[in-house]
Write a protein that holds these residues in place. Structure first.
Motif, PDB file in Angstrom:
ATOM      1  N   UNK A 247      23.129  -4.485  -0.386  1.00  0.00           N
ATOM      2  CA  UNK A 247      23.335  -5.017  -1.842  1.00  0.00           C
ATOM      3  C   UNK A 247      23.938  -6.597  -1.748  1.00  0.00           C
ATOM      4  N   UNK A 248      24.439  -6.988  -0.665  1.00  0.00           N
ATOM      5  CA  UNK A 248      24.812  -8.461  -0.831  1.00  0.00           C
ATOM      6  C   UNK A 248      26.236  -8.574  -0.841  1.00  0.00           C
ATOM      7  N   UNK A 249      27.035  -7.347  -1.225  1.00  0.00           N
ATOM      8  CA  UNK A 249      28.355  -7.546  -1.101  1.00  0.00           C
ATOM      9  C   UNK A 249      29.159  -7.608   0.189  1.00  0.00           C
ATOM     10  N   UNK A 250      28.611  -6.882   1.346  1.00  0.00           N
ATOM     11  CA  UNK A 250      29.167  -6.994   2.598  1.00  0.00           C
ATOM     12  C   UNK A 250      28.343  -7.784   3.396  1.00  0.00           C
ATOM     13  N   UNK A 251      28.889  -8.457   4.229  1.00  0.00           N
ATOM     14  CA  UNK A 251      28.102  -9.363   5.138  1.00  0.00           C
ATOM     15  C   UNK A 251      28.949  -9.685   6.428  1.00  0.00           C
ATOM     16  N   UNK A 252      28.259  -9.531   7.633  1.00  0.00           N
ATOM     17  CA  UNK A 252      28.732  -9.840   8.678  1.00  0.00           C
ATOM     18  C   UNK A 252      29.285 -11.272   9.252  1.00  0.00           C
ATOM     19  N   UNK A 253      30.193 -11.273  10.112  1.00  0.00           N
ATOM     20  CA  UNK A 253      30.536 -12.590  10.402  1.00  0.00           C
ATOM     21  C   UNK A 253      31.071 -12.461  12.062  1.00  0.00           C
ATOM     22  N   UNK A 254      30.567 -13.440  12.788  1.00  0.00           N
ATOM     23  CA  UNK A 254      30.994 -13.399  14.054  1.00  0.00           C
ATOM     24  C   UNK A 254      29.908 -12.962  14.954  1.00  0.00           C
ATOM     25  N   UNK A 255      29.816 -13.418  16.032  1.00  0.00           N
ATOM     26  CA  UNK A 255      28.737 -12.959  17.096  1.00  0.00           C
ATOM     27  C   UNK A 255      28.669 -11.456  17.518  1.00  0.00           C
ATOM     28  N   UNK A 256      29.808 -10.775  17.728  1.00  0.00           N
ATOM     29  CA  UNK A 256      29.846  -9.484  18.125  1.00  0.00           C
ATOM     30  C   UNK A 256      29.254  -8.603  16.819  1.00  0.00           C
ATOM     31  N   UNK A 257      29.792  -8.642  15.894  1.00  0.00           N
ATOM     32  CA  UNK A 257      29.236  -7.784  14.664  1.00  0.00           C
ATOM     33  C   UNK A 257      27.832  -7.978  14.488  1.00  0.00           C
ATOM     34  N   UNK A 258      27.268  -9.254  14.486  1.00  0.00           N
ATOM     35  CA  UNK A 258      26.072  -9.665  14.062  1.00  0.00           C
ATOM     36  C   UNK A 258      25.131  -8.967  15.239  1.00  0.00           C
ATOM     37  N   UNK A 259      25.647  -9.051  16.437  1.00  0.00           N
ATOM     38  CA  UNK A 259      24.869  -8.405  17.694  1.00  0.00           C
ATOM     39  C   UNK A 259      24.602  -6.982  17.261  1.00  0.00           C
ATOM     40  N   UNK A 260      25.945  -6.171  17.033  1.00  0.00           N
ATOM     41  CA  UNK A 260      25.767  -4.854  16.465  1.00  0.00           C
ATOM     42  C   UNK A 260      24.871  -4.694  15.210  1.00  0.00           C
ATOM     43  N   UNK A 261      24.912  -5.568  14.377  1.00  0.00           N
ATOM     44  CA  UNK A 261      24.014  -5.398  13.287  1.00  0.00           C
ATOM     45  C   UNK A 261      22.480  -5.647  13.708  1.00  0.00           C
ATOM     46  N   UNK A 262      22.128  -6.481  14.638  1.00  0.00           N
ATOM     47  CA  UNK A 262      20.885  -6.696  15.016  1.00  0.00           C
ATOM     48  C   UNK A 262      20.404  -5.326  15.720  1.00  0.00           C
ATOM     49  N   UNK A 263      21.230  -4.684  16.486  1.00  0.00           N
ATOM     50  CA  UNK A 263      20.655  -3.409  17.063  1.00  0.00           C
ATOM     51  C   UNK A 263      20.555  -2.177  16.100  1.00  0.00           C
ATOM     52  N   UNK A 264      21.399  -2.236  15.266  1.00  0.00           N
ATOM     53  CA  UNK A 264      21.509  -1.120  14.140  1.00  0.00           C
ATOM     54  C   UNK A 264      20.278  -1.358  13.325  1.00  0.00           C
ATOM     55  N   UNK A 265      19.848  -2.531  12.863  1.00  0.00           N
ATOM     56  CA  UNK A 265      18.659  -2.882  11.898  1.00  0.00           C
ATOM     57  C   UNK A 265      17.496  -2.300  12.730  1.00  0.00           C
ATOM     58  N   UNK A 266      17.396  -2.818  13.975  1.00  0.00           N
ATOM     59  CA  UNK A 266      16.103  -2.201  14.931  1.00  0.00           C
ATOM     60  C   UNK A 266      16.076  -0.951  14.902  1.00  0.00           C
ATOM     61  N   UNK A 267      17.183  -0.200  15.157  1.00  0.00           N
ATOM     62  CA  UNK A 267      17.103   1.364  15.259  1.00  0.00           C
ATOM     63  C   UNK A 267      16.740   1.926  13.629  1.00  0.00           C
ATOM     64  N   UNK A 268      17.209   1.256  12.900  1.00  0.00           N
ATOM     65  CA  UNK A 268      16.986   1.512  11.575  1.00  0.00           C
ATOM     66  C   UNK A 268      15.349   1.421  11.061  1.00  0.00           C
ATOM     67  N   UNK A 269      14.793   0.412  11.455  1.00  0.00           N
ATOM     68  CA  UNK A 269      13.618   0.116  11.534  1.00  0.00           C
ATOM     69  C   UNK A 269      12.537   0.849  12.224  1.00  0.00           C
ATOM     70  N   UNK A 270      12.869   1.376  13.486  1.00  0.00           N
ATOM     71  CA  UNK A 270      12.085   2.159  14.304  1.00  0.00           C
ATOM     72  C   UNK A 270      12.420   3.541  13.796  1.00  0.00           C
ATOM     73  N   UNK A 271      13.516   4.231  13.533  1.00  0.00           N
ATOM     74  CA  UNK A 271      13.867   5.370  13.213  1.00  0.00           C
ATOM     75  C   UNK A 271      13.254   5.616  11.954  1.00  0.00           C
ATOM     76  N   UNK A 272      13.184   4.777  10.823  1.00  0.00           N
ATOM     77  CA  UNK A 272      12.511   5.430   9.477  1.00  0.00           C
ATOM     78  C   UNK A 272      11.173   5.506   9.626  1.00  0.00           C
ATOM     79  N   UNK A 273      10.435   4.927  10.625  1.00  0.00           N
ATOM     80  CA  UNK A 273       8.890   4.887  10.977  1.00  0.00           C
ATOM     81  C   UNK A 273       8.778   6.261  11.532  1.00  0.00           C
ATOM     82  N   UNK A 274       9.588   6.577  12.514  1.00  0.00           N
ATOM     83  CA  UNK A 274       9.453   7.823  13.016  1.00  0.00           C
ATOM     84  C   UNK A 274       9.638   8.971  11.940  1.00  0.00           C
TER      85      UNK A 274
END
Length: 301
Positions: free
Chosen positions: A107-134
């Protein structure tokens, strides 16, 4: 004497009397041991689940993943999520951010800040992309698979026929779609005194149909070549006889072949009975087929 034994590869030696081999829904009462599940079997497992179980499983996985990542965001520090709602507890803020990331809503209201949080976001976004395809593939496969709704009579009957007898049962299509090129195969399963299972083909009067708009009464003549010849109800009970049925047909709505399985135990066979008529013509000459009367029988003699 019984005829030739057919080995179905289901195992034949048992320590004692067993349950019916085939349930009413077509599944088998067989527990496999020694087989280790593999990741490659996941698709077949998910595709075999009922719609209700599959829906619950998807919901549980969805909630589990988002709760797990919400805890990771809390571990990284909820202050690293910009735009959080101060009126909500930290866990809910992290959970809702995880939902937005996993589903790529953003939605653009929430956004991550910092390396640690962005790394977690990267992993989750990948899982979401693959998971919804499956999930999309499994759901499409599950809902596009033909759902067979063949109704079988509650009982089979053994009825006098000429100078002999016949074993009969009825089936009908509960849907309004057309089934064609129907084929039937019927086996008799018995257990001997050593608790070994044996299987015998039952020859049918008519083993196939070109069209299946009404009911189909499947008939086996109990002659001298039949494994049921001169058998009594007490003997069938002693042998724990079970009639195994497999139906195959072509569903023109899906453009695929469908399969249905059913069985009758010895105590589900009515002796000296016959089926009542299930259809009649109305005033306009239309054929009226009453599915509710498929199970109706009457005594003979």
């Amino acid at each position: 004497m019984f005829g030739r034994t057919i080995d179905l590869g289901l195992g034949r030696k048992y320590a004692g009397r067993t349950k019916r081999l085939m349930n009413k829904d077509g599944s088998f009462n067989i527990v496999k041991r020694g087989s280790q599940p593999r990741l490659y079997d996941t698709y077949q497992y998910l595709n075999s689940l009922s719609v209700e179980r599959l829906s619950v499983l998807i919901l549980v996985i969805y909630l589990f993943i988002n709760i797990l990542f919400a805890l990771l965001y809390l571990w990284c520090g909820v202050e690293n999520l910009h735009g959080i709602d101060p009126d909500l507890p930290p866990f809910l803020n992290a959970f809702f951010f995880s939902v937005q990331t996993f589903t790529t809503v953003g939605y653009g209201v929430l956004s991550p800040y910092g390396v640690a949080v962005n790394l977690v976001v990267t992993i989750e976004a990948f899982l979401g992309w693959v998971g919804f395809a499956i999930i999309t593939g499994v759901v499409f496969s599950r809902f596009s698979k033909p759902n067979v709704r063949i109704l079988y009579s509650d009982n089979a009957v053994i009825t006098p026929h000429g100078e002999g007898k016949t074993l009969e049962f009825r089936l009908a299509n509960k849907r309004n779609n057309m089934l064609m090129e129907m084929e039937a195969r019927v086996l008799l399963m018995v257990q001997d005194e050593k608790f070994e299972r044996h299987y015998y083909n039952l020859k049918l009067e008519q083993a196939s149909l070109h069209f299946f708009p009404l009911n189909w009464t499947i008939v086996h003549h109990i002659d001298e070549d039949s494994p049921l010849y001169n058998r009594t109800p007490a003997e069938l009970e002693e042998l724990r006889a079970e009639v195994l049925i497999m139906i195959k047909g072509y569903d023109e709505s899906f453009g695929q072949y469908i399969h249905s399985r059913f069985s009758y135990l010895y105590d589900e066979i009515l002796w000296n009975a016959r089926f009542k008529k299930v259809y009649e013509a109305d005033a306009e000459g239309e054929t009226v087929f009453n599915l509710l009367r498929l199970h109706e029988t009457e005594p003979v003699g």
